[in-house]
Motif scaffolding. Structure first.
Motif, PDB file in Angstrom:
ATOM      1  N   PHE A  38      -1.763  11.317   0.440  1.00 34.30           N
ATOM      2  CA  PHE A  38      -1.168  10.244   0.975  1.00 34.30           C
ATOM      3  C   PHE A  38      -0.649  10.457   2.161  1.00 34.30           C
ATOM      4  N   LEU A  74      -5.587  -0.288  -3.731  1.00 36.37           N
ATOM      5  CA  LEU A  74      -6.362   0.731  -3.508  1.00 36.37           C
ATOM      6  C   LEU A  74      -7.362   0.926  -2.171  1.00 36.37           C
ATOM      7  N   SER A 113      -1.989  15.154  -6.484  1.00 34.79           N
ATOM      8  CA  SER A 113      -2.927  13.781  -5.974  1.00 34.79           C
ATOM      9  C   SER A 113      -3.716  14.591  -5.229  1.00 34.79           C
ATOM     10  N   SER A 147       0.403  -1.004   0.386  1.00 35.45           N
ATOM     11  CA  SER A 147      -0.118  -0.333  -0.014  1.00 35.45           C
ATOM     12  C   SER A 147       0.496   1.329  -0.182  1.00 35.45           C
ATOM     13  N   HIS A 202      -4.464   8.217  -8.263  1.00 37.18           N
ATOM     14  CA  HIS A 202      -4.395   6.568  -8.037  1.00 37.18           C
ATOM     15  C   HIS A 202      -5.601   6.039  -8.418  1.00 37.18           C
ATOM     16  N   TRP A 262      -8.479   9.520  -3.893  1.00 31.81           N
ATOM     17  CA  TRP A 262      -6.852   8.765  -4.575  1.00 31.81           C
ATOM     18  C   TRP A 262      -7.933   9.923  -6.232  1.00 31.81           C
ATOM     19  N   VAL A 280      -6.560  -0.094   1.355  1.00 31.60           N
ATOM     20  CA  VAL A 280      -5.903   1.531   1.924  1.00 31.60           C
ATOM     21  C   VAL A 280      -7.599   2.456   2.758  1.00 31.60           C
ATOM     22  N   MET A 318       0.835   3.407  -3.065  1.00 29.80           N
ATOM     23  CA  MET A 318       0.111   5.314  -3.003  1.00 29.80           C
ATOM     24  C   MET A 318       1.577   6.669  -2.810  1.00 29.80           C
ATOM     25  N   LYS A 319       2.812   6.126  -2.360  1.00 30.79           N
ATOM     26  CA  LYS A 319       3.657   7.017  -2.416  1.00 30.79           C
ATOM     27  C   LYS A 319       4.195   7.460  -4.641  1.00 30.79           C
TER      28      LYS A 319
END
Lengths: 253, 348
Positions: free
Chosen positions: B124, A222, B119, A142, A239, A236, A225, A146-147
């Motif tokens: 995040f 996703l 984003s 995750s 993403h 998001w 998360v 996400m990064k």
């Protein structure tokens, strides 16, 4: 069975001719042996090399290897359909496993087994040490996604520290945490752990490994998360778009 | 992005600064010229100071990464401005290299910040993610067992032992992971061969007594047999030596010596025992003028060492009961009436 085409060293007609030299029982026996080998190997979630299958099981049946693997692939796959039309109905050729053999490295011919069936709630699957490890792995995957599909080692360790896991210490559940993450998960092809070039002191970063790509997807992660953070996956935006794009492109088999 | 432009605006040497992160070389080219302007010795102190400052800056940036990346923080701008001031005093390549290293770090951070901006609505945040995960794991924030001296925002509270199992069970729903199969009765290695063991135990019980008696008996037999042989060999050697002493001139015929006219078995035994005497060098066999074997004891004690140097000869004598019966003739020929070796008292 196009999905499980194996790089063939012989032409199909050659294989067919070779197949005629063996009795169907002999070939069935080999198929069974390969199946068992794969299932046992998968217990540790280590990838399986074609060379090892050849050396340990197939041996002198090398000339009919593509056919054996086709049958293995077929046997692993379907859960509902029985191979009654196969003429000789043996226990082994019943297609009962619901698994899929996937090649994660087409150059070195490395395979993994993945589940074709989606897990359902309350299926009473076994909960063991691996369950906790999968939880940890999912958190790391995750973070990577996400990064931006690559995460610096420091980000991972920092987050895990917040989750009460210090990578310098032995953990009662995971043992040597650093070893688990940077060696076991890497060997299992869930993660890639590479050095960032030109960094002083040396820094490493994590990416998804090929097994992670096969076993889960950006969208699934996703969703995970989102569930944890109690949000809508679509919030998001980037993403979500990336995950949709991945789902839209057909998987490269 | 804003930081970067501000930074380059403040520096008069924009072009070379911009590419500093990939090579310090350009600046090195400029260095010799500037180097000439300043007194080398006097500058050593300031240069060391500048290097020190750069290192401090770099390590502080490395340590406060997450803080710098936070969208609320303006730290990155501040750090860049600080570095810009420092660069004013840089005159040599070594300092410039440190500046470049810092710039690599800063631009990486800038890149990450930029990707965060992408984003859109929600950023995040790993910290928030970790907090939510702890909640999901069932963290009891009221029952604080963790120490309070942690000041970096670590949540306190009691984490149940099945915390990761909970995450794992949830995680499994997002994976197409093949369930591993397990042998219901364990694998081969772990399974001891139970029926085999039972069989062994049954067999062992009746045989224990037998076994206990057997070795003792055997040992005794062996011992006595060996002793008997030795004794017999010594006795025969003694006899041989007495016969020889009585009449050293006449050689003793081998057949005369070993044949027992009354018993084939004892004849064989005698030959067997004599062979030891010959082997150990206490006596030797040679042929007389009639090509008949004669036996005589070894001349003196010094014989032993000499014997070792001699190559060994082996002679095979075959003797069957028939031969022995025919030896009636021999017996007559050799006029053997009484055995030269009387049977030992033990054998009777």
């Amino acid at each position: 069975m196009e999905e499980c085409s194996f790089t063939q060293t012989q032409t199909p007609s050659q294989v067919r001719r070779n197949l005629e030299k063996r009795s169907p029982e002999q070939v069935d026996q080999k198929v069974g042996e390969v199946l068992q080998y794969l299932l046992v190997k998968d217990q540790k979630k280590l990838p399986i090399k074609r060379a090892d299958i050849m050396k340990s099981v197939v041996k002198e049946y090398k000339d009919v290897y593509p056919e054996i693997m086709n049958r293995v692939g077929r046997t692993l796959q379907q859960a509902e359909c029985r191979a009654a039309e196969e003429g000789h109905l043996s226990l082994l050729t019943e297609q009962v496993f619901g698994l899929q053999l996937e090649e994660v490295d087409t150059k070195n011919h490395i395979y993994i087994l993945v589940n074709r069936l989606q897990r359902v709630e309350g299926d009473n699957m076994r909960v063991d040490d691996n369950t906790g490890k999968l939880g940890l792995l999912t958190v790391i995957l995750s973070l990577i996604f996400m990064k931006g599909n690559v995460a610096k080692e420091s980000v991972i360790w920092e987050t895990l520290r917040r989750l009460r896991l210090d990578h310098g210490e032995k953990n009662s559940e995971f043992g040597d945490l650093k070893k688990l993450v940077t060696e076991e998960f890497v060997r299992q092809k869930y993660l890639e752990y590479t050095r960032i070039p030109h960094t002083e002191p040396v820094e490493y970063e994590f990416r998804w490994g090929p097994r992670a790509v096969k076993e889960t997807s950006k969208m699934k992660i996703l969703e995970f998360v989102s569930k944890i953070q109690n949000k809508d996956p679509q919030s998001w935006v980037t993403h979500y778009k990336e995950a949709m794009d991945e789902a839209a492109t057909p998987a490269r088999h | 992005m804003a930081e970067a432009s501000r930074r380059s605006g403040g520096s008069g040497r924009t072009p070379s600064r911009g590419s500093a992160e990939c090579s310090g070389g350009e600046e090195q080219e400029e260095m010799p010229g500037e180097d000439g302007n300043s007194g080398a010795e006097g500058n050593e102190e300031t240069r060391r100071h500048i290097r020190h400052k750069y290192r401090e800056l770099i390590s502080s940036v490395q340590q406060n990464r997450e803080d710098m990346l936070s969208s609320r923080s303006n730290r990155l701008t501040e750090v860049l401005e600080e570095a810009n001031k420092l660069f004013g005093g840089v005159s040599r390549a070594r300092e410039a290299a440190l500046d470049a290293q810092f710039l690599v770090l800063a631009s990486n951070l800038g890149k990450e910040k930029a990707s965060q901006l992408h984003s859109d609505m929600i950023v995040f945040d790993p910290t928030a993610f970790a907090e939510d995960l702890l909640t999901f794991m069932g963290l009891n924030r009221l029952e604080g067992v963790e120490s309070d001296d942690e000041e970096d925002g670590m949540a306190n509270g009691f984490l149940p032992s099945d915390a990761w199992q909970r995450v794992g069970i949830e995680a499994e729903k997002y994976f197409k992971r093949a369930p591993t199969f397990h042998y219901m009765l364990g694998s081969f290695k772990m399974d001891p061969p139970v029926p085999k063991q039972r069989l062994e135990r049954q067999k062992q019980k009746p045989s224990t007594e037998e076994r206990r008696a057997m070795p003792a008996q055997l040992k005794k037999m062996e011992e006595s047999h060996q002793e008997a042989t030795e004794k017999e060999v010594e006795r025969i050697l003694g006899l041989l030596q007495t016969y020889f002493k009585e009449d050293p001139e006449t050689p003793i015929s081998f057949f005369d010596f070993v044949i027992d006219p009354a018993s084939f078995a004892r004849t064989v035994e005698n030959i067997f025992h004599v062979s030891f005497i010959i082997r150990d060098g206490f006596a030797r066999i040679k042929l007389d003028q009639d090509k008949l074997p004669v036996i005589e004891p070894a001349a003196n004690e010094g014989q032993g060492t000499e014997q070792e140097n001699q190559s060994r000869y082996q002679g095979v004598i075959s003797l069957s009961p028939e031969d022995w019966k025919v030896q009636d003739e021999i017996i007559e020929t050799f006029e053997i009436t009484d055995p030269m070796i009387p049977p030992s008292p033990a054998s009777e």
